[in-house]
Write a protein that holds these residues in place. Structure first.
Motif, PDB file in Angstrom:
ATOM      1  N   PHE A 189       1.029  -1.314   0.117  1.00 17.99           N
ATOM      2  CA  PHE A 189       0.111  -0.027  -0.076  1.00 17.99           C
ATOM      3  C   PHE A 189       0.842   1.234  -0.017  1.00 17.99           C
ATOM      4  CE2 PHE A 189      -2.064   3.260   2.464  1.00 17.99           C
ATOM      5  CZ  PHE A 189      -3.138   3.826   1.482  1.00 17.99           C
ATOM      6  N   LEU A 190       1.962   1.363   0.850  1.00 18.06           N
ATOM      7  CA  LEU A 190       2.908   2.576   0.939  1.00 18.06           C
ATOM      8  C   LEU A 190       3.675   2.471  -0.556  1.00 18.06           C
ATOM      9  CD1 LEU A 190       4.624   1.887   4.295  1.00 18.06           C
ATOM     10  CD2 LEU A 190       2.609   3.589   3.650  1.00 18.06           C
ATOM     11  N   VAL A 191       3.838   1.568  -0.991  1.00 20.65           N
ATOM     12  CA  VAL A 191       4.518   1.711  -2.312  1.00 20.65           C
ATOM     13  C   VAL A 191       3.419   2.226  -3.491  1.00 20.65           C
ATOM     14  CG1 VAL A 191       5.559   0.518  -4.269  1.00 20.65           C
ATOM     15  CG2 VAL A 191       6.261   0.018  -1.845  1.00 20.65           C
ATOM     16  N   LYS A 192       2.553   1.795  -3.599  1.00 22.38           N
ATOM     17  CA  LYS A 192       1.464   2.084  -4.296  1.00 22.38           C
ATOM     18  C   LYS A 192       0.836   3.503  -4.294  1.00 22.38           C
ATOM     19  CE  LYS A 192      -3.157   0.708  -5.895  1.00 22.38           C
ATOM     20  NZ  LYS A 192      -4.509  -0.246  -5.629  1.00 22.38           N
ATOM     21  N   GLU A 193       0.968   3.915  -2.970  1.00 21.23           N
ATOM     22  CA  GLU A 193       0.430   5.401  -2.614  1.00 21.23           C
ATOM     23  C   GLU A 193       1.581   6.256  -3.020  1.00 21.23           C
ATOM     24  OE1 GLU A 193      -2.246   7.370  -0.639  1.00 21.23           O
ATOM     25  OE2 GLU A 193      -2.844   5.884  -2.137  1.00 21.23           O
ATOM     26  N   SER A 194       2.813   6.008  -2.872  1.00 19.20           N
ATOM     27  CA  SER A 194       3.988   6.817  -3.383  1.00 19.20           C
ATOM     28  C   SER A 194       4.047   6.889  -4.787  1.00 19.20           C
ATOM     29  CB  SER A 194       5.327   6.198  -2.770  1.00 19.20           C
ATOM     30  OG  SER A 194       5.119   6.111  -1.332  1.00 19.20           O
ATOM     31  N   TRP A 195       3.946   5.531  -5.448  1.00 17.27           N
ATOM     32  CA  TRP A 195       3.799   5.858  -6.834  1.00 17.27           C
ATOM     33  C   TRP A 195       2.795   6.679  -7.398  1.00 17.27           C
ATOM     34  CZ3 TRP A 195       7.093   4.313 -10.631  1.00 17.27           C
ATOM     35  CH2 TRP A 195       6.729   4.137 -12.037  1.00 17.27           C
ATOM     36  N   GLN A 196       1.430   6.462  -6.789  1.00 17.15           N
ATOM     37  CA  GLN A 196       0.393   7.323  -7.285  1.00 17.15           C
ATOM     38  C   GLN A 196       0.652   8.771  -7.236  1.00 17.15           C
ATOM     39  OE1 GLN A 196      -2.663   6.831  -8.415  1.00 17.15           O
ATOM     40  NE2 GLN A 196      -3.736   8.788  -7.852  1.00 17.15           N
ATOM     41  N   ILE A 197       1.614   9.238  -6.203  1.00 16.65           N
ATOM     42  CA  ILE A 197       1.947  10.683  -6.134  1.00 16.65           C
ATOM     43  C   ILE A 197       3.038  11.010  -7.083  1.00 16.65           C
ATOM     44  CG2 ILE A 197       2.819  12.296  -4.692  1.00 16.65           C
ATOM     45  CD1 ILE A 197       1.321  10.863  -2.121  1.00 16.65           C
ATOM     46  N   ASP A 202      -3.793   7.013   3.459  1.00 16.26           N
ATOM     47  CA  ASP A 202      -5.125   6.683   4.378  1.00 16.26           C
ATOM     48  C   ASP A 202      -5.604   5.570   3.601  1.00 16.26           C
ATOM     49  OD1 ASP A 202      -7.180   6.136   6.142  1.00 16.26           O
ATOM     50  OD2 ASP A 202      -7.668   8.153   6.152  1.00 16.26           O
ATOM     51  N   SER A 203      -5.526   4.193   3.965  1.00 20.10           N
ATOM     52  CA  SER A 203      -6.132   2.954   3.437  1.00 20.10           C
ATOM     53  C   SER A 203      -7.459   3.035   3.756  1.00 20.10           C
ATOM     54  CB  SER A 203      -5.050   1.669   4.135  1.00 20.10           C
ATOM     55  OG  SER A 203      -5.415   1.664   5.573  1.00 20.10           O
ATOM     56  N   LYS A 204      -8.035   3.523   4.847  1.00 23.09           N
ATOM     57  CA  LYS A 204      -9.287   3.205   5.092  1.00 23.09           C
ATOM     58  C   LYS A 204     -10.314   4.209   4.126  1.00 23.09           C
ATOM     59  CE  LYS A 204      -8.681   2.164   9.864  1.00 23.09           C
ATOM     60  NZ  LYS A 204      -8.962   2.600  11.299  1.00 23.09           N
ATOM     61  N   LYS A 205      -9.735   5.169   3.301  1.00 22.28           N
ATOM     62  CA  LYS A 205     -10.306   6.283   2.660  1.00 22.28           C
ATOM     63  C   LYS A 205     -10.028   6.036   1.272  1.00 22.28           C
ATOM     64  CE  LYS A 205     -11.736   9.047   6.793  1.00 22.28           C
ATOM     65  NZ  LYS A 205     -11.541  10.409   7.041  1.00 22.28           N
TER      66      LYS A 205
END
Length: 554
Positions: free
Chosen positions: A141-149, A193-196
């Protein structure tokens, strides 16, 4: 000897038959056949109220240190962390009270816990320390979020209007109505924020969004210098607060505050990103929802640095212990929007008398009407039975959430075929299996979960609505049907019962009594008064009032 199982720990209780009790707050353990230790409503209220006051007192006592940090960095770190600090502090004290009550009635009880802070409050001989339950953030999830940004880097972002709205795709029409067609948008989301999660990723990428803004900041490399200054300021305020926190309560609050280190770092990156972004734009104002939560609070600070006006639309029920709105107990109120648009006079008065807002910071406009709301009706609603809609919501105390759900399911089970129960989950309640699992504990599955039908359709087709303190209840009042309020702790958080529009349910017997009635009466005068004071629908007049204020025609 009996054992008390404390909250989230790594412990196989099945191997020890002497474990008989567990805490009522925030436990994810298998608690079947264990006795739930809870506090009576008066004791719980007292702890909650005292927690809220002590959190404010902590800030007031340490105001100079927070102001020094704000002057160095540009944001007040307290108002990025006080939500979580308050909830963690409050829940620790609620849990501690449960433990002390148990030890008082049964001194031989041993508390099995991973929380070392309990040693400061309980005799060490009554504690068995075990490993904490590992809360490993999903690396994927952290990698995916960082990549998204990082992959949303998009230079030279520009707007066509001087005023912009900031909101999430899928909620724009609901929150802003026709205002969405008047101004440009920044699509927002709660990053990391994995919940949202985003509802519509394709739509999100079509417009300027927060990932564009943070990605651009990262590749500007300005964060290297600015984050260095933040690290220095953060170390200094930690040193000052720890050094001057002489009471046990102050040290406890400090521990919860600085336990949010990773979140604080990200909030500051988001703040710096928006600060540089706004300074490059030719904007006059921004309009927010959920404006005082941390990820939006930093946008406010950034807007002020760029000398933009900030406007906010009320997005939920406001009550006297709401940490996002109640700042009257602080020596100095935090940075607040230039104007907050409220749904009714009650909320305006509450912000003025208890929230720390000044008269020029609040304007009663009424609720913004939804723009072109799509009407969808699930086949689940096609029935000859009387239809009950239960608007569920995530409770801070997960055992209270379970108890409320069991209360409703048990009563519907006893009522036979008279009613069809349809659950309308809160948007953050993603797991349907949870509801069925609770139903399985009483061998009841004759209920339906409807995530398809729109809210108005639910209101029109149901005979009555059940909820606890959801905003959905306020919206339902205008339909002049019975509103049933689950208030098992007798708190009446948002005054549904006090104002005469909510039928109070304090126990399973109360709900059974209400549903057995052939004709459930409502107080039409109370309903009208509630709508006028809390939730009046002003139609396009609300849009006009807001536009006049934003565009400077008031």
């Amino acid at each position: 000897m009996n054992y008390y199982l404390d909250r989230n720990i790594e412990y196989e209780r099945e191997t020890d038959e002497n474990i008989k009790y567990f805490t009522s707050n925030y436990t994810n353990q298998n608690t079947k056949n264990l006795t739930v230790l809870t506090l009576d409503s008066d004791e719980q209220k007292k702890i909650i109220n005292n927690s809220f006051e002590k959190i404010g007192s902590f800030y007031n006592e340490n105001l100079p240190y927070f102001k020094i940090f704000e002057n160095r960095v540009g944001v007040n770190i307290w108002f990025l962390t006080h939500f979580r600090t308050y909830f963690q502090y409050k829940n620790f004290l609620l849990n501690l009270a449960c433990i002390k009550n148990q030890l008082k009635s049964s001194p031989e009880t041993i508390v099995i816990t991973a929380d070392r802070k309990l040693f400061n409050y309980i005799d060490k001989d009554s504690i068995k320390l075990v490993a904490a339950k590992v809360n490993v953030t999903d690396k994927k999830f952290l990698v995916k979020e960082s990549w998204q940004i990082l992959t949303q880097f998009k230079p030279n972002l520009r707007f066509n209007t001087e005023h912009i709205l900031i909101g999430q795709p899928g909620q724009i029409n609901f929150r802003f109505g026709e205002l969405a067609s008047k101004f440009d948008l920044i699509y927002n989301r709660n990053q990391f924020d994995s919940k949202k999660k985003l509802v519509d990723k394709k739509e999100y990428k079509k417009r300027i969004n927060v990932d564009n803004i943070v990605g651009n900041y990262f590749f500007s490399f300005k964060w290297i210098k600015e984050m260095k200054e933040f690290v220095k300021a953060n170390k200094q305020i930690q040193k000052d607060l720890i050094e001057y926190s002489t009471s046990e309560d102050s040290r406890l609050i400090c521990s919860f505050l600085f336990n949010q280190k990773s979140s604080i770092y990200f909030f500051l990156i988001r703040y710096f990103s928006f600060k540089h972004f706004f300074k490059k734009q030719s904007l006059k104002s921004i309009l927010l929802i959920d404006e005082n939560s941390p990820q939006q609070k930093v946008i406010q600070y950034a807007a002020k640095q760029a000398k933009l006006r900030v406007f906010a639309v009320q997005h939920g029920m406001i009550y006297t212990l709401h940490p996002a709105y109640m700042y009257g107990h602080y020596k100095e109120s935090p940075l607040l929007p230039d104007t907050t648009f409220t749904w009714g006079e009650y909320y305006t008065n509450l912000l003025l008398t208890s929230g720390g807002y000044s008269s020029n910071q609040v304007l009663t406009t009424g609720r913004i009407p939804e723009n072109n709301g799509q009407r969808i009706s699930s086949q689940l609603l096609n029935t000859d039975q009387e239809l009950i809609v239960y608007a569920t919501q995530p409770q801070p105390d997960i055992n209270l959430r379970k108890k409320e759900l069991l209360t409703v399911l048990s009563v519907i089970q006893k009522m036979g075929d008279r009613y069809r129960l349809v659950l309308r989950p809160h948007p953050s309640e993603k797991d349907d299996a949870y509801f069925y699992k609770i139903g399985d504990t009483i061998s009841f599955s004759n209920f339906y979960i409807d995530r398809t039908s729109d809210l108005v359709t639910h209101f029109e087709k149901c005979s009555l609505l059940i909820t606890s303190y959801s905003t959905v209840g306020a919206e339902f009042v205008a339909f002049n049907k019975p509103l049933v309020i689950l208030d098992l702790l007798k708190q009446d958080k948002v005054n549904y019962i006090k104002e005469g529009v909510g039928i109070p349910i304090y126990s399973e017997e109360d709900l059974l009594h209400v549903l057995q009635q052939k004709n459930i009466k409502i107080n039409k005068e109370a309903y009208l008064s509630f709508i006028n004071n809390y939730f009046f629908c002003n139609g396009n007049k609300a849009i006009e009032l807001i536009l006049d204020k934003i565009e400077g025609n008031d």
